[in-house]
Scaffold this motif. Structure first.
Motif, PDB file in Angstrom:
ATOM      1  N   ASN A 235       0.834  -1.199   0.000  1.00 41.22           N
ATOM      2  CA  ASN A 235       0.000   0.000   0.000  1.00 41.22           C
ATOM      3  C   ASN A 235       0.870   1.250   0.000  1.00 41.22           C
ATOM      4  O   ASN A 235       1.425   1.637   1.028  1.00 41.22           O
ATOM      5  CB  ASN A 235      -0.924   0.014   1.219  1.00 41.22           C
ATOM      6  CG  ASN A 235      -1.928  -1.109   1.175  1.00 41.22           C
ATOM      7  OD1 ASN A 235      -2.235  -1.615   0.097  1.00 41.22           O
ATOM      8  ND2 ASN A 235      -2.435  -1.515   2.318  1.00 41.22           N
ATOM      9  N   GLY A 236       1.029   1.879  -1.151  1.00 39.38           N
ATOM     10  CA  GLY A 236       1.821   3.091  -1.261  1.00 39.38           C
ATOM     11  C   GLY A 236       3.325   2.875  -1.196  1.00 39.38           C
ATOM     12  O   GLY A 236       4.080   3.825  -1.065  1.00 39.38           O
ATOM     13  N   ILE A 237       3.767   1.632  -1.281  1.00 44.76           N
ATOM     14  CA  ILE A 237       5.202   1.316  -1.190  1.00 44.76           C
ATOM     15  C   ILE A 237       5.618   0.561  -2.437  1.00 44.76           C
ATOM     16  O   ILE A 237       4.973  -0.406  -2.835  1.00 44.76           O
ATOM     17  CB  ILE A 237       5.494   0.447   0.047  1.00 44.76           C
ATOM     18  CG1 ILE A 237       5.108   1.200   1.310  1.00 44.76           C
ATOM     19  CG2 ILE A 237       6.942   0.030   0.092  1.00 44.76           C
ATOM     20  CD1 ILE A 237       5.090   0.344   2.534  1.00 44.76           C
ATOM     21  N   ASN A 238       6.673   1.031  -3.062  1.00 41.88           N
ATOM     22  CA  ASN A 238       7.260   0.335  -4.197  1.00 41.88           C
ATOM     23  C   ASN A 238       8.762   0.623  -4.165  1.00 41.88           C
ATOM     24  O   ASN A 238       9.218   1.617  -4.709  1.00 41.88           O
ATOM     25  CB  ASN A 238       6.627   0.801  -5.505  1.00 41.88           C
ATOM     26  CG  ASN A 238       7.073  -0.045  -6.674  1.00 41.88           C
ATOM     27  OD1 ASN A 238       7.829  -1.004  -6.526  1.00 41.88           O
ATOM     28  ND2 ASN A 238       6.619   0.311  -7.858  1.00 41.88           N
ATOM     29  N   GLU A 239       9.513  -0.244  -3.497  1.00 43.99           N
ATOM     30  CA  GLU A 239      10.936  -0.011  -3.297  1.00 43.99           C
ATOM     31  C   GLU A 239      11.742  -1.259  -3.644  1.00 43.99           C
ATOM     32  O   GLU A 239      11.220  -2.369  -3.606  1.00 43.99           O
ATOM     33  CB  GLU A 239      11.215   0.376  -1.836  1.00 43.99           C
ATOM     34  CG  GLU A 239      10.532   1.656  -1.421  1.00 43.99           C
ATOM     35  CD  GLU A 239      10.852   2.039   0.009  1.00 43.99           C
ATOM     36  OE1 GLU A 239      11.967   1.741   0.458  1.00 43.99           O
ATOM     37  OE2 GLU A 239       9.995   2.633   0.654  1.00 43.99           O
ATOM     38  N   VAL A 240      13.015  -1.038  -3.948  1.00 43.69           N
ATOM     39  CA  VAL A 240      13.945  -2.132  -4.198  1.00 43.69           C
ATOM     40  C   VAL A 240      15.105  -1.970  -3.233  1.00 43.69           C
ATOM     41  O   VAL A 240      15.739  -0.924  -3.183  1.00 43.69           O
ATOM     42  CB  VAL A 240      14.461  -2.115  -5.657  1.00 43.69           C
ATOM     43  CG1 VAL A 240      15.499  -3.196  -5.860  1.00 43.69           C
ATOM     44  CG2 VAL A 240      13.310  -2.286  -6.629  1.00 43.69           C
ATOM     45  N   VAL A 241      15.355  -3.022  -2.451  1.00 52.25           N
ATOM     46  CA  VAL A 241      16.502  -3.030  -1.550  1.00 52.25           C
ATOM     47  C   VAL A 241      17.543  -3.934  -2.190  1.00 52.25           C
ATOM     48  O   VAL A 241      17.338  -5.133  -2.323  1.00 52.25           O
ATOM     49  CB  VAL A 241      16.119  -3.558  -0.152  1.00 52.25           C
ATOM     50  CG1 VAL A 241      17.337  -3.588   0.756  1.00 52.25           C
ATOM     51  CG2 VAL A 241      15.000  -2.729   0.450  1.00 52.25           C
TER      52      VAL A 241
END
Length: 180
Positions: A77-83
């Motif tokens: 929800n509202g998060i789209n990240e790459v670690v």
């Protein structure tokens, strides 16, 4: 050192009044002795176990992605990240078009192992997709090398591990011994 705080993982299940007042199979229609509060407690206990298993499966999936790709894609929800962990000890090979029944798989794996050793990395595991595993087990050169009484280059020892993972055996190439 860098740190990353992952988003809160909170799966949920809804319990409705219908769930509390609906009698289970085998319960007496008139006076079963089970109150709605008791049903709620039983449903809550079942839901907690299910939701804990869901979180555990998610964590295991995330660990598998990091181990295979060296990075983790987090979407929600509202998060789209790459670690990206910046792993340099991962070599990826696209076997779909090159691993034919007569391709020199052993040579390719030996070359990859040599390259990784130049960087001070000792490769010891080969993670195969199902298509690559099928191609390896159908490779005529590899199977012919396995069927040699005087040379031990590995073994095919198919067994099933937990969570749908299959252990295929061990392969030894110049520069590395891979668990498959």
């Amino acid at each position: 050192m860098k740190t990353y705080s992952t988003p809160y993982l909170a799966p949920n299940r809804v319990i409705t009044n219908d769930d509390l007042y609906q009698k289970s199979l085998g319960e007496s229609e008139w006076n079963s002795g089970v109150t709605p509060d008791e049903r709620a407690a039983k449903l809550a206990a079942e839901d907690i176990m299910y939701l804990q298993d869901t979180i555990t499966r998610t964590e295991e999936f995330m660990c598998a992605r990091v181990k295979q790709d060296g990075k983790l894609i987090i979407k929600g929800n509202g998060i789209n990240e790459v670690v990206d962990y910046g792993f340099e000890n991962i070599a990826t090979v696209d076997a779909s078009d090159r691993w034919t029944p007569t391709f020199d798989i052993m040579g390719q794996l030996a070359a990859i192992a040599r390259e990784m050793r130049k960087d001070g990395i000792n490769p010891d595991m080969l993670i195969l997709g199902s298509d690559a595993a099928d191609m390896l087990l159908k490779n005529e050169r590899y199977l012919k090398l396995l069927d040699n009484r005087r040379v031990e280059i590995g073994e095919i020892k198919l067994s099933e591990m937990e969570d749908g993972i299959n252990y295929l055996g061990r392969i030894i190439v110049p520069g590395a011994a891979f668990e498959l």
